[in-house]
Scaffold this motif. Structure first.
Motif, mmCIF file in Angstrom:
data_model
loop_
_atom_site.group_PDB
_atom_site.id
_atom_site.type_symbol
_atom_site.label_atom_id
_atom_site.label_comp_id
_atom_site.label_asym_id
_atom_site.label_seq_id
_atom_site.Cartn_x
_atom_site.Cartn_y
_atom_site.Cartn_z
ATOM 1 N N ILE A 318 0.832 -1.204 0.000
ATOM 2 C CA ILE A 318 0.000 0.000 0.000
ATOM 3 C C ILE A 318 0.866 1.253 0.000
ATOM 4 N N CYS A 319 1.913 1.285 0.820
ATOM 5 C CA CYS A 319 2.794 2.456 0.850
ATOM 6 C C CYS A 319 3.477 2.657 -0.504
ATOM 7 N N ALA A 320 3.825 1.565 -1.176
ATOM 8 C CA ALA A 320 4.455 1.671 -2.493
ATOM 9 C C ALA A 320 3.470 2.199 -3.538
ATOM 10 N N ALA A 321 2.173 1.861 -3.370
ATOM 11 C CA ALA A 321 1.154 2.278 -4.345
ATOM 12 C C ALA A 321 0.564 3.648 -4.042
ATOM 13 N N ASP A 322 0.845 4.201 -2.885
ATOM 14 C CA ASP A 322 0.260 5.479 -2.459
ATOM 15 C C ASP A 322 1.062 6.631 -3.055
ATOM 16 N N GLY A 323 0.585 7.146 -4.194
ATOM 17 C CA GLY A 323 1.297 8.225 -4.872
ATOM 18 C C GLY A 323 1.413 9.485 -4.037
ATOM 19 N N GLY A 324 0.369 9.811 -3.261
ATOM 20 C CA GLY A 324 0.411 10.995 -2.414
ATOM 21 C C GLY A 324 1.482 10.877 -1.344
ATOM 22 N N LEU A 325 1.591 9.710 -0.729
ATOM 23 C CA LEU A 325 2.606 9.496 0.292
ATOM 24 C C LEU A 325 4.004 9.552 -0.322
ATOM 25 N N ARG A 326 4.168 8.976 -1.513
ATOM 26 C CA ARG A 326 5.475 9.025 -2.175
ATOM 27 C C ARG A 326 5.889 10.464 -2.446
ATOM 28 N N ARG A 327 4.960 11.285 -2.928
ATOM 29 C CA ARG A 327 5.293 12.683 -3.214
ATOM 30 C C ARG A 327 5.638 13.433 -1.932
ATOM 31 N N PHE A 328 4.858 13.209 -0.878
ATOM 32 C CA PHE A 328 5.130 13.879 0.395
ATOM 33 C C PHE A 328 6.500 13.463 0.935
ATOM 34 N N HIS A 329 6.785 12.168 0.876
ATOM 35 C CA HIS A 329 8.060 11.635 1.351
ATOM 36 C C HIS A 329 9.224 12.179 0.522
ATOM 37 N N ASP A 330 9.064 12.178 -0.807
ATOM 38 C CA ASP A 330 10.165 12.586 -1.675
ATOM 39 C C ASP A 330 10.420 14.090 -1.615
ATOM 40 N N GLN A 331 9.389 14.877 -1.312
ATOM 41 C CA GLN A 331 9.615 16.308 -1.128
ATOM 42 C C GLN A 331 10.433 16.568 0.133
ATOM 43 N N ARG A 332 10.128 15.837 1.191
ATOM 44 C CA ARG A 332 10.887 16.029 2.433
ATOM 45 C C ARG A 332 12.286 15.432 2.328
ATOM 46 N N TYR A 333 12.386 14.291 1.652
ATOM 47 C CA TYR A 333 13.665 13.576 1.577
ATOM 48 C C TYR A 333 13.965 13.170 0.133
ATOM 49 N N PRO A 334 14.384 14.134 -0.704
ATOM 50 C CA PRO A 334 14.686 13.787 -2.099
ATOM 51 C C PRO A 334 15.925 12.908 -2.242
ATOM 52 N N ARG A 335 16.803 12.936 -1.236
ATOM 53 C CA ARG A 335 18.038 12.137 -1.313
ATOM 54 C C ARG A 335 18.239 11.425 0.023
ATOM 55 N N LEU A 336 17.887 10.160 0.066
ATOM 56 C CA LEU A 336 18.057 9.380 1.296
ATOM 57 C C LEU A 336 19.154 8.345 1.092
ATOM 58 N N ARG A 337 19.923 8.130 2.129
ATOM 59 C CA ARG A 337 20.990 7.129 2.086
ATOM 60 C C ARG A 337 20.663 6.030 3.079
ATOM 61 N N ARG A 338 20.674 4.804 2.600
ATOM 62 C CA ARG A 338 20.422 3.662 3.478
ATOM 63 C C ARG A 338 21.721 3.257 4.159
ATOM 64 N N SER A 339 21.630 2.923 5.427
ATOM 65 C CA SER A 339 22.817 2.474 6.155
ATOM 66 C C SER A 339 22.470 1.220 6.946
ATOM 67 N N ARG A 340 23.425 0.342 7.074
ATOM 68 C CA ARG A 340 23.240 -0.890 7.837
ATOM 69 C C ARG A 340 23.764 -0.697 9.248
ATOM 70 N N GLY A 341 23.024 -1.210 10.210
ATOM 71 C CA GLY A 341 23.494 -1.163 11.591
ATOM 72 C C GLY A 341 24.615 -2.170 11.817
ATOM 73 N N ARG A 342 25.337 -1.963 12.887
ATOM 74 C CA ARG A 342 26.408 -2.904 13.221
ATOM 75 C C ARG A 342 25.814 -4.223 13.696
#
Length: 379
Positions: A318-342
């Motif tokens: 559902i989160c992947a299909a929610d275009g409104g949520l994707r736009r809201f998320h991408d406006q706040r965080y256009p460049r996110l970096r994934r990191s792995r915990g120790r």
């Protein structure tokens, strides 16, 4: 003003300079660093003055003292948008919050409530009133999940999950009207710690995998202590944020309570170093229970086969299909970096004991926080 208060004001000014530079770098906007003042009036949250160069941004001291730093950053972004318009469109041909200002707000992902002159700072989502009808119905089911009868409690929790699934599927159905921009919001949860606890990634994953929100973990400045704390930000529709925030706080309290009970029933046999193993066991046991409920049969799968990837959950789809949520998320965080915990050392017996406890855990006891007054004018 005493020396301690003066030192704190200077620390806030230095932090605002850093935040301005970080925001310009993150959103790829070239602007000179202005002077910063801490204002002492009560009417305005912030303001921008282009003269003298390179300009002055004022942020209210009361805003910094009374509100969380994420809201201070939203006010700062609002004022940076004014700076952007002054820098790139110096001829005043439009109103202060006209089209060029709105374009700047898009570039910097400014919260929708702060894109106008007299917008109020957004209140904590869980405190908004009245509660959405779906939230009230979920709360009633979660209250039933506090039943001493384990079967009744599990059934109530499963029904609450099913209700949230149906609501979110209906919300995104082709027949439904597309939700407005202000349908989505964010919510910041302060862990109170300077370092990320080992179990927090697992807790955040449960929220994103089963409770219809996106999560972002980062460090956020705490002005009263002049230090950074690790926080978890939730992004989603407002009704989903209410439920996800409750689940987070409920699980944090349950982890502490269950660990204390576990040590009490095993005196002298469990060391404090085994706490993370026990926590991770509880969260993974709960994950299996939630996945089993989602699949309609808790006994269907307790663990995935070796090397087999678990299918995506309903929340993930559902989160992947929610275009409104994707736009809201991408406006706040256009460049996110994934990191792995120790990697974390696991104590097998404590982990297995926690996992059994997690399989029996039911989520209940919804508690609402009182709303706070966040009204301020923006310059």
């Amino acid at each position: 003003m005493n020396r301690e208060a003066t030192f704190l004001l200077q620390a806030w000014q230095r932090q605002l300079v850093r935040e301005h530079q970080n925001l310009c770098h993150y959103y790829r906007i070239a602007l000179p660093t202005p002077l910063f003042e801490i204002g002492h009036g009560n009417s305005r949250a912030g303001s921008w003055r282009p003269d003298p160069e390179p300009g002055i941004i004022t942020i209210a001291a009361n805003l910094i003292r009374e509100q969380s730093w994420d809201l201070v950053l939203e006010v700062l972004k609002h004022e940076i948008c004014h700076q952007y318009v002054s820098h790139y469109f110096p001829t005043p041909q439009e109103a202060p919050h006209g089209p060029n200002f709105q374009r700047a707000c898009q570039l910097l992902g400014v919260h929708p409530a702060l894109r106008r002159a007299q917008g109020e700072l957004p209140p904590p989502t869980a405190a908004t009133s009245p509660a959405p009808p779906i939230t009230v119905r979920v709360e009633k089911l979660l209250a039933l999940a506090a039943s001493a009868n384990e079967h009744e409690a599990a059934l109530a929790m499963a029904k609450a999950g099913e209700l949230m699934r149906k609501h979110n599927l209906q919300r995104l159905s082709p027949a439904a009207d597309p939700p407005p921009l202000d349908h989505y919001d964010y919510l910041v949860i302060d862990s109170g710690r300077q370092r990320r606890a080992a179990h927090h990634n697992h807790l955040a994953a449960i929220l994103s995998d089963f409770f219809y929100v996106k999560t972002v973990s980062y460090q956020l400045y705490q002005p009263t202590a002049d230090r950074q704390h690790r926080v978890l930000e939730l992004l989603g529709s407002k009704e989903n944020l209410v439920v996800a925030e409750h689940v987070y706080h409920f699980l944090e309290k349950q982890l502490e309570r269950l660990w204390a009970d576990f040590r009490q029933t095993n005196p002298g046999r469990v060391s404090g170093r085994e706490r993370n193993s026990y926590y991770l066991g509880i969260l993974n046991g709960l994950r299996e229970k939630l996945r089993g409920q989602e699949q309609g049969a808790a006994k269907q799968t307790r663990t995935t086969g070796a090397g087999a990837a678990a299918p995506p959950t309903c929340s993930q789809l559902i989160c992947a299909a929610d275009g409104g949520l994707r736009r809201f998320h991408d406006q706040r965080y256009p460049r996110l970096r994934r990191s792995r915990g120790r990697g974390v050392r696991l104590y097998d017996s404590s982990y297995r004991a926690g996992k059994e406890e997690g399989r029996r855990l039911t989520i209940h006891q919804v508690v609402r926080q009182p709303p706070s007054n966040r009204g301020r004018l923006l310059g």
